[in-house]
Motif scaffolding. Sequence first.
Motif, mmCIF file in Angstrom:
data_model
loop_
_atom_site.group_PDB
_atom_site.id
_atom_site.type_symbol
_atom_site.label_atom_id
_atom_site.label_comp_id
_atom_site.label_asym_id
_atom_site.label_seq_id
_atom_site.Cartn_x
_atom_site.Cartn_y
_atom_site.Cartn_z
ATOM 1 N N THR A 71 0.838 -1.255 -0.013
ATOM 2 C CA THR A 71 -0.039 0.142 -0.140
ATOM 3 C C THR A 71 0.882 1.079 -0.056
ATOM 4 O O THR A 71 0.537 2.319 -0.689
ATOM 5 N N SER A 72 1.942 1.129 0.708
ATOM 6 C CA SER A 72 2.762 2.204 0.705
ATOM 7 C C SER A 72 3.749 2.717 -0.641
ATOM 8 O O SER A 72 3.552 3.735 -0.960
ATOM 9 N N LEU A 96 -4.340 -6.955 -8.112
ATOM 10 C CA LEU A 96 -5.276 -7.554 -9.094
ATOM 11 C C LEU A 96 -5.994 -6.227 -9.913
ATOM 12 O O LEU A 96 -6.232 -5.343 -8.799
ATOM 13 N N ASP A 97 -6.226 -6.091 -11.197
ATOM 14 C CA ASP A 97 -7.101 -5.065 -11.649
ATOM 15 C C ASP A 97 -8.687 -5.525 -11.325
ATOM 16 O O ASP A 97 -8.895 -6.606 -10.693
ATOM 17 N N ILE A 152 -8.046 -1.054 -3.274
ATOM 18 C CA ILE A 152 -7.300 0.033 -3.535
ATOM 19 C C ILE A 152 -7.555 0.631 -4.951
ATOM 20 O O ILE A 152 -7.790 -0.076 -5.840
ATOM 21 N N ARG A 153 -7.235 1.859 -4.798
ATOM 22 C CA ARG A 153 -7.375 2.405 -6.373
ATOM 23 C C ARG A 153 -6.152 2.943 -6.954
ATOM 24 O O ARG A 153 -5.362 3.456 -6.089
ATOM 25 N N ILE A 154 -5.787 2.577 -8.164
ATOM 26 C CA ILE A 154 -4.434 2.754 -8.733
ATOM 27 C C ILE A 154 -4.990 3.723 -9.978
ATOM 28 O O ILE A 154 -5.626 3.004 -10.921
ATOM 29 N N PRO A 158 -10.078 0.698 -9.812
ATOM 30 C CA PRO A 158 -10.350 -0.205 -8.711
ATOM 31 C C PRO A 158 -9.282 -1.258 -8.931
ATOM 32 O O PRO A 158 -9.261 -1.843 -9.902
ATOM 33 N N SER A 159 -8.477 -1.586 -7.695
ATOM 34 C CA SER A 159 -7.697 -2.705 -7.908
ATOM 35 C C SER A 159 -7.677 -3.526 -6.488
ATOM 36 O O SER A 159 -8.395 -3.139 -5.659
#
Length: 483
Positions: A71-72, A96-97, A152-154, A158-159
């Motif tokens: 995450t960092s 993962l996407d 998490i969002r990249i 959304p991922s």
Amino acid sequence: MSRRLPVRRPAFGRLRRLTRRLSLRTRVTLWATMVVAIAMVAAGLGLLLGLQHSMWQDRDSTGRQRLSDVTSLIRHDRLGSLIPSSGGDDDVVEVLDSHGKVRASSDFDTPPGSPSGFPTPLPRRVLAGHPTTLRGLGVGDGGDFRVLARPIRIDGRPSTIVVGVSLAQAEHTLSSLTTGLVIGVPALTALVAWTISLTAGRTLRPVETLRRQAADITATDLHRRLDLPACQDEVHALGATLNDMLARLDDASIAQRRFVADAAHELRSPLTALRAQLEVMSSYPDPDRDPRMAAALLEDTVRLHDLVEGLLALARSEDPARSRSQVARIIDLDEVVLAEVRRQRSLAGADIDARRVSGGRVRGDTEALRCVVRNLLDNARRHADQQVRVTLGERGGIVELTVSDDGSGIPAADRLRVFERFTRLDEARSREAGGSGLGLAIVGKVVTAHGGTARADQDPTPDDGGLGGARLVVRLPAVPPSG
């Protein structure tokens, strides 16, 4: 008509009934071994569950740390296609996407765009952030993993970060421990059973010795005693108790034999006299002599009758069932005493002073207590010179009956012995005085059965207000006023 179904008894109850047929040593070994085996199995299961929980917690901590690290990287925009390793090879991380394709991975064999080795879609529990064990995965070296995930969002898309920590090493450790317990618990149980059996055998060996010795003791050798073990333990106490019981049985047997011999001797004397006088009357009839001989026969018959009555009264006083029934009724003992005093005054003998007789209520058998009073007065009247004094009163919950005379008294050494059967002192208790030697024995037995005590003492001298002779004291529990 309904059929009655058989009642199923618990297996534990059947086991208890089965073990009752076994020896004490076997039962102790069986039950102790069973308890130890159950305790060891419970301890082994607790150890396995505790170790598994600890290992799972450690894997979960590793997974959370990896989630934080990845995450960092994403937040600092430093995520590449290959996620740096944590220094160990037991965890796999994939990003993962939304279609479940790999965007980045810590596994060289999983390039970006390839399908994930984790199940897609992931279980809801994993997506909710709860560590979950998933088995048979195709990531890393395969096998079972503790899996954690974090959405998490990249770049606005959304991922999902998925971390799997291998359980291979932990399961290998648990498997080795389980194998050791499966082999070790039965072996240790067998060792414990052997130790308990050996210890129980050595502990019970003195008991078996006592049993064999007790089995060899018969009614003719009650003087024998059991060999006590050297250790001052419960077995030693048991042996000491058995020896005390043998001593009491021996004393009772001796007393019974002495009683039979004394009774035979006492009965033989009047019977011999009766037979001799009857033979004389039959062989040499004499009108002048026969009336005197008939009077002598009557005297011996009365004496024999009194002796038999005394033996029956003594036997009744030693009957446990009768002793228990002797506390059923409430008796005014003063009425019994005064009635017996009036009867005794009608006989030739000493003057009886009953002016100190007051109320006294006790529980007991009227006839038995009347026999006590009669025997006390008979004894005092036969051995008094001129006067007998009767005192009855209640104080402190005790009714005390005292019968004193002005005779020669009872020596201190014989004051306990006068309550034994067929006891006659040299002068004061001679046969010529008319006694059978059973009167005071009956007094002692009846009073004891009523929960009281009887003792012989010396009455104070006339200067001190007494008569100076023997004083017999009977103390009985008083009935409370409300009783």
